[in-house]
Design a protein around this motif. Structure first.
Motif, PDB file in Angstrom:
ATOM      1  N   ASN A  67       7.108   2.188  12.797  1.00 49.53           N
ATOM      2  CA  ASN A  67       7.583   0.860  12.391  1.00 49.53           C
ATOM      3  C   ASN A  67       6.429   0.050  11.809  1.00 49.53           C
ATOM      4  O   ASN A  67       6.556  -0.572  10.747  1.00 49.53           O
ATOM      5  N   ARG A  68       5.295   0.085  12.467  1.00 57.07           N
ATOM      6  CA  ARG A  68       4.141  -0.670  11.994  1.00 57.07           C
ATOM      7  C   ARG A  68       3.589  -0.111  10.682  1.00 57.07           C
ATOM      8  O   ARG A  68       3.127  -0.861   9.816  1.00 57.07           O
ATOM      9  N   LEU A  69       3.659   1.208  10.540  1.00 60.22           N
ATOM     10  CA  LEU A  69       3.177   1.845   9.313  1.00 60.22           C
ATOM     11  C   LEU A  69       4.132   1.646   8.137  1.00 60.22           C
ATOM     12  O   LEU A  69       3.737   1.849   6.990  1.00 60.22           O
ATOM     13  N   ALA A  70       5.350   1.249   8.395  1.00 58.25           N
ATOM     14  CA  ALA A  70       6.299   0.955   7.316  1.00 58.25           C
ATOM     15  C   ALA A  70       6.366  -0.542   7.019  1.00 58.25           C
ATOM     16  O   ALA A  70       6.468  -0.940   5.855  1.00 58.25           O
ATOM     17  N   ILE A  71       6.290  -1.366   8.057  1.00 55.94           N
ATOM     18  CA  ILE A  71       6.399  -2.817   7.873  1.00 55.94           C
ATOM     19  C   ILE A  71       5.181  -3.381   7.154  1.00 55.94           C
ATOM     20  O   ILE A  71       5.312  -4.136   6.188  1.00 55.94           O
ATOM     21  N   THR A  72       3.990  -3.050   7.619  1.00 59.30           N
ATOM     22  CA  THR A  72       2.774  -3.655   7.078  1.00 59.30           C
ATOM     23  C   THR A  72       2.585  -3.384   5.591  1.00 59.30           C
ATOM     24  O   THR A  72       2.342  -4.324   4.823  1.00 59.30           O
ATOM     25  N   PRO A  73       2.724  -2.139   5.127  1.00 62.38           N
ATOM     26  CA  PRO A  73       2.559  -1.898   3.684  1.00 62.38           C
ATOM     27  C   PRO A  73       3.836  -2.141   2.874  1.00 62.38           C
ATOM     28  O   PRO A  73       3.827  -1.982   1.663  1.00 62.38           O
ATOM     29  N   ARG A  74       4.908  -2.520   3.575  1.00 64.29           N
ATOM     30  CA  ARG A  74       6.202  -2.791   2.923  1.00 64.29           C
ATOM     31  C   ARG A  74       6.734  -1.566   2.176  1.00 64.29           C
ATOM     32  O   ARG A  74       6.967  -1.586   0.963  1.00 64.29           O
ATOM     33  N   VAL A  75       6.945  -0.502   2.927  1.00 61.63           N
ATOM     34  CA  VAL A  75       7.490   0.723   2.341  1.00 61.63           C
ATOM     35  C   VAL A  75       8.874   0.414   1.762  1.00 61.63           C
ATOM     36  O   VAL A  75       9.718  -0.177   2.444  1.00 61.63           O
ATOM     37  N   PRO A  76       9.129   0.777   0.513  1.00 63.30           N
ATOM     38  CA  PRO A  76      10.424   0.499  -0.114  1.00 63.30           C
ATOM     39  C   PRO A  76      11.574   1.177   0.640  1.00 63.30           C
ATOM     40  O   PRO A  76      11.455   2.307   1.100  1.00 63.30           O
ATOM     41  N   VAL A  77      12.676   0.464   0.735  1.00 65.33           N
ATOM     42  CA  VAL A  77      13.841   0.884   1.505  1.00 65.33           C
ATOM     43  C   VAL A  77      14.920   1.444   0.591  1.00 65.33           C
ATOM     44  O   VAL A  77      15.120   0.951  -0.512  1.00 65.33           O
ATOM     45  N   GLY A  78      15.639   2.461   1.088  1.00 67.36           N
ATOM     46  CA  GLY A  78      16.846   2.910   0.432  1.00 67.36           C
ATOM     47  C   GLY A  78      16.806   4.299  -0.159  1.00 67.36           C
ATOM     48  O   GLY A  78      17.857   4.875  -0.429  1.00 67.36           O
TER      49      GLY A  78
ATOM     50  N   LEU B 106       0.845  -1.191   0.000  1.00 63.15           N
ATOM     51  CA  LEU B 106       0.000   0.000   0.000  1.00 63.15           C
ATOM     52  C   LEU B 106       0.881   1.241   0.000  1.00 63.15           C
ATOM     53  O   LEU B 106       1.941   1.239   0.609  1.00 63.15           O
ATOM     54  N   ASN B 107       0.410   2.283  -0.628  1.00 64.51           N
ATOM     55  CA  ASN B 107       1.090   3.564  -0.542  1.00 64.51           C
ATOM     56  C   ASN B 107       0.268   4.449   0.396  1.00 64.51           C
ATOM     57  O   ASN B 107      -0.669   5.128  -0.039  1.00 64.51           O
TER      58      ASN B 107
END
Length: 162
Positions: free
Chosen positions: A141-152, A8-9
């Protein structure tokens, strides 16, 4: 192994909520600094909670921000084993122990002995702000992990890169 596909975005799908979280972070940061908490300490807290939660996006972001704030590579690399190293001050150790207890609150309560050790090192206003910093990073952390926010892609000091 490749990075998992984003789900999700949230920035696009819930703009107001996302903006509110960013505003909350700015308010918490300012209140923490105003209470006497040092910016590098805030980043150590955020990194440690993100390590426990396994949040790659937040680890990438806050290790970059920690370096930007003057933190050393050695202390960032050793943070996962902070209790076994001589690299951290009593104040930092108390903050890290407290952060771990807040992050792992599902195990029960924040133990009285942890709270008391932290309260010996931090004033009540500082402790209140430390709790806010730990709480907000756990939410992020939960808002980044669950939707799989792209890293880098995050650039230290550039909030528009989030």
């Amino acid at each position: 192994m490749t990075a998992p596909e984003p789900r999700l975005n949230l920035r696009q799908l819930s703009r107001d909520n996302y903006a509110a979280m960013l505003k909350l972070t700015a308010v918490v940061d300012q209140a923490a600094v105003d209470a006497g908490l040092e910016k590098p300490l805030l980043e150590l807290v955020r990194i440690r909670a993100s390590q426990i939660n396994g949040c790659a996006f937040c680890l990438d972001m806050h290790t970059k921000d920690a370096r930007h704030a003057g933190e050393t590579e050695q202390r960032i690399y050793a943070l996962n084993a902070w209790a076994e190293t001589p690299f951290y001050t009593e104040r930092e150790r108390a903050a890290l122990e407290f952060t771990e207890a807040v992050t792992l609150v599902h195990d029960g309560q924040v133990p009285d002995d942890v709270y008391q050790r932290t309260a010996k090192v931090f004033s009540e206003p500082e402790l209140a702000q430390l709790l806010w910093v730990a709480t907000v990073i756990n939410a992020f952390n939960r808002l980044a992990i669950t939707p799989r926010v792209p890293v880098g892609g995050y650039v230290a000091g550039d909030p528009s890169s989030i």
